[in-house]
Design a protein around this motif. Sequence first.
Motif, mmCIF file in Angstrom:
data_model
loop_
_atom_site.group_PDB
_atom_site.id
_atom_site.type_symbol
_atom_site.label_atom_id
_atom_site.label_comp_id
_atom_site.label_asym_id
_atom_site.label_seq_id
_atom_site.Cartn_x
_atom_site.Cartn_y
_atom_site.Cartn_z
ATOM 1 N N LEU A 61 15.646 -68.070 25.777
ATOM 2 C CA LEU A 61 15.550 -66.641 26.037
ATOM 3 C C LEU A 61 15.361 -65.895 24.721
ATOM 4 C CD1 LEU A 61 17.120 -64.597 28.636
ATOM 5 C CD2 LEU A 61 17.754 -63.880 26.375
ATOM 6 N N ASP A 62 14.249 -65.199 24.593
ATOM 7 C CA ASP A 62 13.927 -64.449 23.380
ATOM 8 C C ASP A 62 14.033 -62.954 23.690
ATOM 9 O OD1 ASP A 62 13.013 -63.470 20.991
ATOM 10 O OD2 ASP A 62 11.056 -64.454 21.079
ATOM 11 N N MET A 63 15.090 -62.331 23.232
ATOM 12 C CA MET A 63 15.357 -60.931 23.546
ATOM 13 C C MET A 63 14.282 -59.992 22.991
ATOM 14 S SD MET A 63 17.917 -60.887 25.517
ATOM 15 C CE MET A 63 18.614 -59.255 25.535
ATOM 16 N N LYS A 93 8.374 -57.064 28.602
ATOM 17 C CA LYS A 93 8.529 -57.865 29.811
ATOM 18 C C LYS A 93 9.736 -57.372 30.593
ATOM 19 C CE LYS A 93 6.681 -62.209 28.024
ATOM 20 N NZ LYS A 93 6.996 -63.625 27.784
ATOM 21 N N PRO A 94 9.687 -57.431 31.913
ATOM 22 C CA PRO A 94 10.856 -57.026 32.690
ATOM 23 C C PRO A 94 11.964 -58.067 32.591
ATOM 24 C CG PRO A 94 9.138 -57.808 34.141
ATOM 25 C CD PRO A 94 8.557 -57.792 32.758
ATOM 26 N N LEU A 95 13.203 -57.607 32.601
ATOM 27 C CA LEU A 95 14.373 -58.472 32.598
ATOM 28 C C LEU A 95 15.270 -58.014 33.736
ATOM 29 C CD1 LEU A 95 15.893 -60.745 31.087
ATOM 30 C CD2 LEU A 95 17.043 -58.967 29.781
ATOM 31 N N THR A 96 15.426 -58.863 34.754
ATOM 32 C CA THR A 96 16.174 -58.477 35.951
ATOM 33 C C THR A 96 17.273 -59.489 36.262
ATOM 34 O OG1 THR A 96 14.710 -59.682 37.458
ATOM 35 C CG2 THR A 96 14.109 -57.394 36.952
ATOM 36 N N VAL A 97 18.195 -59.086 37.100
ATOM 37 C CA VAL A 97 19.271 -59.968 37.543
ATOM 38 C C VAL A 97 18.688 -61.128 38.348
ATOM 39 C CG1 VAL A 97 21.367 -60.109 38.942
ATOM 40 C CG2 VAL A 97 20.949 -58.099 37.532
ATOM 41 N N LYS A 98 17.624 -60.884 39.089
ATOM 42 C CA LYS A 98 16.986 -61.935 39.887
ATOM 43 C C LYS A 98 16.504 -63.077 38.985
ATOM 44 C CE LYS A 98 13.964 -62.634 43.758
ATOM 45 N NZ LYS A 98 14.967 -63.047 44.707
ATOM 46 N N GLU A 102 17.654 -66.992 39.508
ATOM 47 C CA GLU A 102 16.730 -68.118 39.626
ATOM 48 C C GLU A 102 16.977 -69.142 38.520
ATOM 49 O OE1 GLU A 102 12.968 -66.131 39.647
ATOM 50 O OE2 GLU A 102 13.202 -65.459 41.722
ATOM 51 N N SER A 103 17.270 -68.673 37.327
ATOM 52 C CA SER A 103 17.556 -69.577 36.210
ATOM 53 C C SER A 103 18.873 -70.323 36.424
ATOM 54 C CB SER A 103 17.601 -68.797 34.899
ATOM 55 O OG SER A 103 16.335 -68.249 34.604
ATOM 56 N N ALA A 104 19.852 -69.678 37.053
ATOM 57 C CA ALA A 104 21.138 -70.332 37.331
ATOM 58 C C ALA A 104 20.935 -71.506 38.287
ATOM 59 C CB ALA A 104 22.142 -69.339 37.905
ATOM 60 N N TRP A 109 16.856 -71.392 31.362
ATOM 61 C CA TRP A 109 16.103 -70.149 31.406
ATOM 62 C C TRP A 109 14.652 -70.465 31.762
ATOM 63 C CZ3 TRP A 109 17.045 -65.403 32.295
ATOM 64 C CH2 TRP A 109 16.098 -64.419 31.993
ATOM 65 N N LEU A 110 14.146 -69.858 32.827
ATOM 66 C CA LEU A 110 12.818 -70.186 33.351
ATOM 67 C C LEU A 110 11.711 -69.315 32.798
ATOM 68 C CD1 LEU A 110 13.774 -70.597 37.117
ATOM 69 C CD2 LEU A 110 13.334 -72.394 35.435
ATOM 70 N N TYR A 111 12.030 -68.270 32.074
ATOM 71 C CA TYR A 111 11.012 -67.297 31.664
ATOM 72 C C TYR A 111 10.804 -67.352 30.154
ATOM 73 C CZ TYR A 111 12.044 -65.901 36.368
ATOM 74 O OH TYR A 111 12.251 -65.930 37.712
ATOM 75 N N ASP A 112 9.826 -66.646 29.666
ATOM 76 C CA ASP A 112 9.373 -66.574 28.267
ATOM 77 C C ASP A 112 8.362 -67.597 28.078
ATOM 78 O OD1 ASP A 112 10.921 -64.412 27.505
ATOM 79 O OD2 ASP A 112 12.513 -65.644 26.744
#
Length: 112
Positions: A61-63, A93-98, A102-104, A109-112
């Motif tokens: 995850l790259d903030m 990029k959007p960062l959401t609880v969803k 999904e990553s949990a 972490w599935l994104y980036d």
Amino acid sequence: MVSDTEILAFFRGELSRQVNRKLQTVPLELETLLQDYAPADELPYVISDYSNKYGVDVSALDMRNYFPWENLPLTTRLFKGRNFRASVIANRKPLTVKMFAESARAGRWLYD
């Protein structure tokens, strides 16, 4: 298996509550943009707690992708003007609880 509602409840419990101009609490939902909901300095602690609790590897995850404005030098932020800032925010990029839910389920972490 971790549900969306469990992750949402976790984030609702960890993040500071946001209020609108009428002093009404703004609810945190699955699709709420966390950049607009929570302060940038609060999220790293919540993400760390999330990682520990659910065993999710968040090392990818790259903030900077989600908070590009925070990573610009102070002189750039001060002297480039509102249009520049608006363009930087528009390209984040959007960062959401969803995304965290999904990553949990995936364990990483599935994104980036």
